[in-house]
Enzyme design. Structure first.
Site, short mmCIF file in Angstrom:
data_model
loop_
_atom_site.label_atom_id
_atom_site.label_comp_id
_atom_site.label_asym_id
_atom_site.label_seq_id
_atom_site.Cartn_x
_atom_site.Cartn_y
_atom_site.Cartn_z
NE ARG A 99 -5.91 32.89 44.33
CZ ARG A 99 -5.11 32.32 43.42
NH1 ARG A 99 -5.08 31.01 43.28
NH2 ARG A 99 -4.34 33.06 42.66
CG HIS A 144 -5.12 33.65 37.55
ND1 HIS A 144 -5.29 33.00 38.75
CD2 HIS A 144 -4.63 32.69 36.72
CE1 HIS A 144 -4.94 31.73 38.66
NE2 HIS A 144 -4.53 31.51 37.42
CD GLU A 189 0.81 29.31 39.65
OE1 GLU A 189 0.88 29.16 38.43
OE2 GLU A 189 0.47 28.41 40.43
CG ASN A 329 -0.97 28.98 43.66
OD1 ASN A 329 -1.60 29.32 44.67
ND2 ASN A 329 -1.20 29.50 42.48
CE1 TYR A 331 -2.76 22.50 41.19
CE2 TYR A 331 -1.20 24.32 41.27
CZ TYR A 331 -2.50 23.86 41.15
OH TYR A 331 -3.53 24.74 40.97
CD GLU A 396 -3.82 28.18 41.58
OE1 GLU A 396 -3.28 27.27 40.90
OE2 GLU A 396 -3.97 29.34 41.17
C1 GAL Z 1 -1.74 26.91 38.23
C2 GAL Z 1 -2.61 28.05 37.73
C3 GAL Z 1 -4.06 27.71 37.59
C4 GAL Z 1 -4.30 26.30 37.08
C5 GAL Z 1 -3.40 25.29 37.77
C6 GAL Z 1 -3.52 23.86 37.27
O1 GAL Z 1 -0.43 27.12 37.87
O2 GAL Z 1 -2.50 29.17 38.59
O3 GAL Z 1 -4.66 28.69 36.79
O4 GAL Z 1 -4.25 26.24 35.73
O5 GAL Z 1 -2.07 25.68 37.69
O6 GAL Z 1 -2.62 23.57 36.26
#
Ligand code: GAL
Length: 493
Positions: A99, A144, A189, A329, A331, A396
């Site tokens: 990607r 992006h 995002e 995405n 995290y 992501e």
């Molecule tokens: C996401 C973003 C990425 C990368 C990642 C880690 O929000 O799409 O480009 O920076 O966070 O912080």
């Protein structure tokens, strides 16, 4: 303390983990695994040949102290020149797909669709050739975050003019690359663009336009996404037969107090539902809960209308259903609790919530990012509850290190999050089709510069060759991809 519902679900989750048999950690047939990057973060070559200036070029060159280490993406990982090497890294990992994103001003130096750069177009064809030779599918993000500075000078995403301009750019992309790209993502995002770029001002274009500015940005991004989708649908889909979607991110939000049955959902709707509901729900438009809070707050503050703009019936219908897949995405998670409004407002910041981390959640080098694998599972379940069995591609997931090659924490993180994802698929029937590690290699981490390193491959940014070296997670992940079996890393999670 979580509420009873959450406790029950978490308990169920852990019992199901304990009782999972070996097979449960085998990936489903046809499941795709890949790695991601984005143009501004890795390409460099910011002014090579006729490339135009993007908002990120302007923002980093302004030297305003907003990039932690004062750096920029002028050279970054130099992937513009080293893309063949990068494809070999992908090959080494054995991924199914890569990607990456396209730089708008590399393809269209003026931003407008009437001047197409031969060099820009060729660069991505060369990259696609290389991927094809190595049997790696391209997942292409059209945008992006690096839109033309010229269009920012006209208002950027605060201006509705961007809807047509983005649509024109997307059409060039489909025409040039659509015969060889079967997975397109329009926008990465949207909430990060509007919250950090137009409200907090910590990312390009660095504006602080208040909540109204943030919502207008969201409104225009949703329209622009839908415009690109319709162009694909009407002009290209029949011959190109690809899939197209949007990428939305979300943390998971856990109500801090057991008797609070509201905050968890309000937080999720403000962050994720604001974009997902107009596209993926049956009725379209913004979620009722956020419309209501923002309208009540606006009225209380003496505004003549809600600061959340209204979509006409035509726009609701135009946006609804405009994604074949959801790019997701994820995290991190937060605890949420309500706060009392000041005497000027009912809901502080419109959502009326405070966000904190549970001190028990392990820290990572990124201040906002704690390790909470159940957050991925709970998100996937909530997506299913809200929007049914839509196809979800995790586009992501990852954490940063601070430059070391022994990235034990990353292995543990990826392992536990993939386990949560497989539980979502196997135990809860979530329709997840792909998983993507952020990121293939260390890169320019926006306002944090090169301090936070999200790569599976280390990049030496002091060396003009930008030497890439595998971190410890690479052989482990390579084996997971090869065997399609999620085995724990040797050092344990
Ligand atoms: C996401 C973003 C990425 C990368 C990642 C880690 O929000 O799409 O480009 O920076 O966070 O912080």
């Amino acid at each position: 303390m979580y509420n009873c519902y959450c406790l029950f679900i978490s308990l169920f989750y852990y019992i199901s983990l304990v009782h999972a048999d070996e097979d449960n950690w085998i990936f489903p047939d046809g499941f795709l695994i890949g790695a991601a990057t984005s143009a501004y973060q890795i390409e460099g070559a910011w002014n090579t040949s006729d490339k135009g200036e993007s908002v990120w070029d302007r923002f980093t060159h302004a030297d305003s102290g907003r990039i932690e280490d004062g750096s920029n993406g002028d050279v970054a990982a130099d992937s513009f020149h080293r893309y063949k090497e990068d494809v070999q890294l992908l090959k080494q990992l054995g991924v199914d797909f890569y990607r990456f994103s396209l730089s708008w001003t590399r393809i269209l130096p003026t931003g407008y669709a009437n001047v197409i750069s031969k060099v820009g177009i060729k660069y991505y064809h060369d990259l696609l050739d290389e991927l094809e030779k190595n049997d790696i599918k391209p997942f292409v993000t059209i945008y992006h975050w690096d839109h033309p500075q010229l269009f920012q000078d006209m208002g950027g995403w605060a201006s509705e003019a961007m809807v047509d301009l983005f649509g024109d750019y997307a059409r060039v992309v489909f025409k040039e690359y659509g015969h060889r790209v079967k997975f397109f993502f329009t926008i990465n995002e949207p909430d990060v663009i509007c919250e950090t770029g137009y409200y907090l001002g910590i990312k390009a274009p660095g504006l602080q336009l208040g909540r109204y500015g943030q919502y207008v940005c969201a409104h225009n991004l949703l329209k622009a996404h839908a415009r690109a989708y319709h162009i694909y649908n009407e002009e290209f889909r029949a011959q190109q037969k690809g899939k197209i979607g949007i990428v939305i991110h979300s943390h998971y939000y856990y109500s801090k107090y057991g008797n609070d049955t509201v905050s968890e959902d309000v937080a999720w709707q403000f962050a994720f539902g604001k974009y997902a509901h107009p596209i993926f729900s049956k009725e379209g438009d913004y979620p009722d809960s956020i419309k209501r809070r923002i309208a009540e707050n606006s009225k209380f503050e003496g505004l003549l209308r809600s600061r959340l703009p209204t979509f006409s019936r035509e726009w609701v219908d135009y946006i609804k259903g405009t994604s074949d897949v959801l790019g997701f995405n994820h995290y991190n998670s937060y605890n949420v609790e309500p706060i009392l409004g000041s005497n000027k407002t009912i809901y502080e910041n419109d959502d009326g919530l405070v966000y904190t981390h549970d001190p028990k959640w392990p820290k990572t080098p990124t201040s906002w990012l704690r390790i909470v694998p159940s957050g991925l599972l709970d998100n996937l379940r909530k997506i299913k509850d809200n929007y049914g069995d839509i196809e979800v591609y995790i586009t992501e997931n990852g954490i940063a290190d601070t430059g070391e090659l022994t990235d034990t924490q990353r292995m543990g993180y990826l392992y536990s999050y993939m386990k949560a994802m497989l539980t979502a698929i196997k135990t809860f029937g979530c329709n997840v089709k792909a998983y993507t590690v952020w990121s293939l290699l260390d890169n320019f981490e926006w306002q944090n510069g090169y301090k936070e390193r999200y790569g599976l491959f280390h990049v030496d940014f002091t060396d003009e060759n930008r030497t890439r070296s595998p971190k410890k997670s690479v052989p482990w992940l390579t084996n997971v991809i090869k065997t399609r079996n999620l085995q724990p890393p040797m050092d344990g999670p």
